[in-house]
Design a protein around this motif. Structure first.
Motif, mmCIF file in Angstrom:
data_model
loop_
_atom_site.group_PDB
_atom_site.id
_atom_site.type_symbol
_atom_site.label_atom_id
_atom_site.label_comp_id
_atom_site.label_asym_id
_atom_site.label_seq_id
_atom_site.Cartn_x
_atom_site.Cartn_y
_atom_site.Cartn_z
ATOM 1 N N LEU A 401 0.826 -1.205 0.000
ATOM 2 C CA LEU A 401 0.000 0.000 0.000
ATOM 3 C C LEU A 401 0.859 1.254 0.000
ATOM 4 O O LEU A 401 0.620 2.198 -0.767
ATOM 5 N N VAL A 402 1.876 1.281 0.849
ATOM 6 C CA VAL A 402 2.706 2.479 0.979
ATOM 7 C C VAL A 402 3.602 2.675 -0.244
ATOM 8 O O VAL A 402 3.750 3.784 -0.751
ATOM 9 N N ARG A 403 4.180 1.569 -0.751
ATOM 10 C CA ARG A 403 5.151 1.698 -1.835
ATOM 11 C C ARG A 403 4.508 1.780 -3.213
ATOM 12 O O ARG A 403 4.923 2.563 -4.063
ATOM 13 N N TYR A 404 3.487 0.929 -3.433
ATOM 14 C CA TYR A 404 2.941 0.810 -4.780
ATOM 15 C C TYR A 404 1.458 1.173 -4.877
ATOM 16 O O TYR A 404 0.863 1.017 -5.945
ATOM 17 N N LYS A 405 0.869 1.630 -3.782
ATOM 18 C CA LYS A 405 -0.545 2.034 -3.768
ATOM 19 C C LYS A 405 -1.473 0.888 -4.176
ATOM 20 O O LYS A 405 -2.493 1.108 -4.843
ATOM 21 N N VAL A 406 -1.126 -0.335 -3.795
ATOM 22 C CA VAL A 406 -1.983 -1.488 -4.078
ATOM 23 C C VAL A 406 -3.156 -1.470 -3.104
ATOM 24 O O VAL A 406 -2.946 -1.458 -1.890
ATOM 25 N N PRO A 407 -4.395 -1.460 -3.585
ATOM 26 C CA PRO A 407 -5.547 -1.418 -2.662
ATOM 27 C C PRO A 407 -5.558 -2.645 -1.746
ATOM 28 O O PRO A 407 -5.322 -3.771 -2.194
ATOM 29 N N ARG A 408 -5.828 -2.418 -0.482
ATOM 30 C CA ARG A 408 -5.842 -3.534 0.459
ATOM 31 C C ARG A 408 -6.937 -4.559 0.123
ATOM 32 O O ARG A 408 -6.746 -5.759 0.352
#
Length: 596
Positions: A401-408
């Motif tokens: 989430l922090v590095r690649y903005k992948v939705p949880r």
């Protein structure tokens, strides 16, 4: 506590008080409370004793398992109580419920009280299991509020300890009571209650405490230690199933486990000692008291402070007008939102199927011809990999989430798809496949919970998190009832009755209804696989709806607090004001001297 190096006895006493009142010691106390909050995952070990002692069939036992899941997941009461009472009261109520519920079950199984009716046993286990919601609400929610920016990591750690608690408590009961699963129920009754009472005044919300910039470093230390503990317990579990251990060996294993549980305390003492020295260094830098200047703050006239009274707005007027995602929703705004409904449906399918598999694992092993001691190893494997799933989903989803903005929510989709593999391995078993299925189901089951709780806190805010956190898992017992009692239990009994009829026997001729063979759970787990797959598809809808939200900086307001806390603390302190006034005075004197 030994005197820290370089401190006098009086300083050491003040330092000890500083540690006990600190934010990190609250984390350590929460770790121990969480280790006692996973007793529901041991149901697979002692359920066989309940079934044989009280003469239940599989449907009745699954009904008991449903009420266990109902109590463990319906935490709305604990959430509402936490909104209006202090944390210590929540923990005390939970410890009392834990002892009362499981102690009555132990009395019934050991024959110390007349045989209870089925509804009474359901009530006992529901009350005992519901106590873990009070522990979660009192301890876990408090830690999330104390560490809001690291909530994903914190949830992964704490829920990981809950998942590991089953295997840890198994080691303790083997050392204390020997290989007696009835006594395990007694251990479940008194140990978690005692831990909550011991730390009842330690766990509390701490507002306005400056946050450290390197909190993630401390969390990773906790992670490494917990992994060492999990690996040790896993190795001991495997060895204990392969060899006959004497009582002294069980005691030695439990001693090592207890020692590893207290290693985080050494890390916390080191962190608090560094903070203590830093504070003392600031205090030793006080300027000359003669330079102190009293700061008078001018207050605006009273007339400027008085604002016109706002017009009365009905409480129900904004239920369907929620704030943007990430802001603080009201309870009704969150519960009636489309995002919560989607999350509810995905949880019903995913956790409901996983709970069904975990609760039936003992009977699955029996139906496939495994010995009782081997079957108990499956339960331990689920507990250990439950832990790995929880810490993995917490740390990895936070990193992505922090590095690649992948939705949880996308992580939840992947976890549900993995769970389908475990269900298929049970539906179509092969030699040794139940070991792999236990690992997959334990991992995927554990991974779902931190994701669910983190998503709720991120989408709906932390103001009413105590209640929303518990409302979010209401789908789990509902899914368990439908899939465990109405599907799996009834299909199992149907197969068992077919076996009896082939032998020319009736239900009344046997005390315990048992099915043996691969066919016993095949249809049930095919259905569980399809239900879980549907839940994964539903979770993709939430991924699409929240994609833009997760592309932003969802921790921005908390990060500003972290970065500015030390500066604000220094600005607000008398030391900073004295230094500023002293500097202004010196500058003024130099200016006057130059002019003269």
């Amino acid at each position: 506590m030994a005197d820290p190096p370089g401190l006098t006895r009086s300083e050491a006493l003040r330092f000890a008080a500083h540690v006990l009142r600190g934010r990190w010691f609250t984390v350590f106390a929460t770790f121990l409370v969480m280790f006692g909050a996973g007793a529901t995952y041991l149901f697979g070990i002692y359920s066989k004793q309940i079934k044989s002692t009280l003469g239940y069939d599989q449907t009745t036992l699954n009904l008991l398992g449903f009420f266990k899941d109902l109590g463990a997941n319906v935490g709305v009461l604990s959430g509402l109580i936490a909104e209006v009472t202090p944390t210590w009261f929540v923990l005390l109520v939970g410890s009392a419920m834990n002892f009362a519920g499981y102690f009555l079950i132990w009395l019934a199984v050991t024959g110390r009280i007349p045989r209870p009716r089925v509804w009474q046993m359901c009530l006992y286990i529901c009350v005992g299991a519901n106590s873990q919601n009070f522990a979660n609400t009192g301890a876990l929610v408090t830690c999330v509020k104390n560490f809001p920016e690291g909530r994903g990591v914190m949830l992964g750690l704490l829920k990981g300890f809950v998942g590991l608690s089953g295997a840890v408590m198994t080691q303790m009961y083997l050392a204390i009571y020997g290989n007696d699963s009835k006594s395990l129920i007694l251990l479940i009754a008194w140990l978690p209650a005692a831990i909550s009472v011991l730390f009842v005044y330690t766990i509390r919300t701490m507002e306005g405490v400056p946050r450290q910039r390197d909190e993630q470093r401390v969390f990773y230390k906790f992670l490494y230690l917990s992994i060492v503990l999990a690996l040790f317990v896993m190795v001991m579990t495997i060895l204990q199933k392969q060899f006959v251990f004497p009582r002294a060996a069980y005691a030695a294993s439990a001693t090592v486990v207890c020692a590893l549980l207290f290693v985080p305390l050494l890390i916390i003492i080191g962190e608090e000692l560094a903070l203590w020295k830093k504070q003392n260094l600031k205090n030793h830098g006080l300027p000359n008291p003669a330079l102190r200047v009293k700061i008078e703050r001018s207050e605006p006239p009273l007339s400027k402070l008085v604002e016109p009274a706002a017009a009365h707005v009905p409480w129900y007027s904004d239920i369907f007008k929620p704030p943007p995602r990430g802001e603080d929703y009201t309870i009704l705004q969150a519960l009636l939102s489309i995002d919560m409904l989607i999350l509810f449906l995905a949880t019903l399918c995913g956790l409901g199927s996983s709970l069904t598999a975990v609760d039936n694992l003992g009977q699955i092993g029996e139906s496939l011809g495994y010995q009782a001691r081997i079957t108990s190893s499956f339960v331990s494997l689920v507990s250990i990999w439950n832990y790995f799933g929880r810490v993995f989903s917490g740390f990895i989803s936070e990193s992505l989430l922090v590095r690649y903005k992948v939705p949880r929510p996308l992580m939840m989709t992947f976890v549900l798809l993995l769970s389908c593999v475990g269900h298929l391995l049970i539906a179509f078993p092969s030699p040794g496949s139940l070991y792999i299925a236990s690992i997959i189901i334990g991992f995927s089951f554990g991974a779902q919970l931190p994701l669910l709780f983190a998503i709720i806190s991120e989408l709906f805010g932390l103001k009413y998190y105590s209640t929303l956190f518990n409302c979010g898992q209401l789908a789990s017992p509902l899914g368990s009832y439908i899939l465990n009692v109405k599907v799996t239990g009834m299909l199992y009994d149907r197969e068992a009755l077919k076996e009896l009829s082939r032998k020319g026997m009736s239900r009344d001729s046997v005390k315990e209804l048992t099915c043996m063979g691969r066919h016993c759970y095949r249809l049930s787990f095919i259905i569980l696989t399809l239900v879980t797959l549907f839940g994964a598809l539903v979770s993709l809808i939430l991924v699409a709806r929240t994609r833009e939200f997760y592309r932003g900086d969802i921790y921005e307001k908390f990060r500003d607090t972290v970065e500015d806390s030390s500066e604000r603390e220094l600005d607000a302190s008398p030391v900073k004001k004295d230094v500023d006034m002293a500097g202004e005075k010196s500058s003024s004197e130099r200016t006057n001297a130059t002019a003269a």
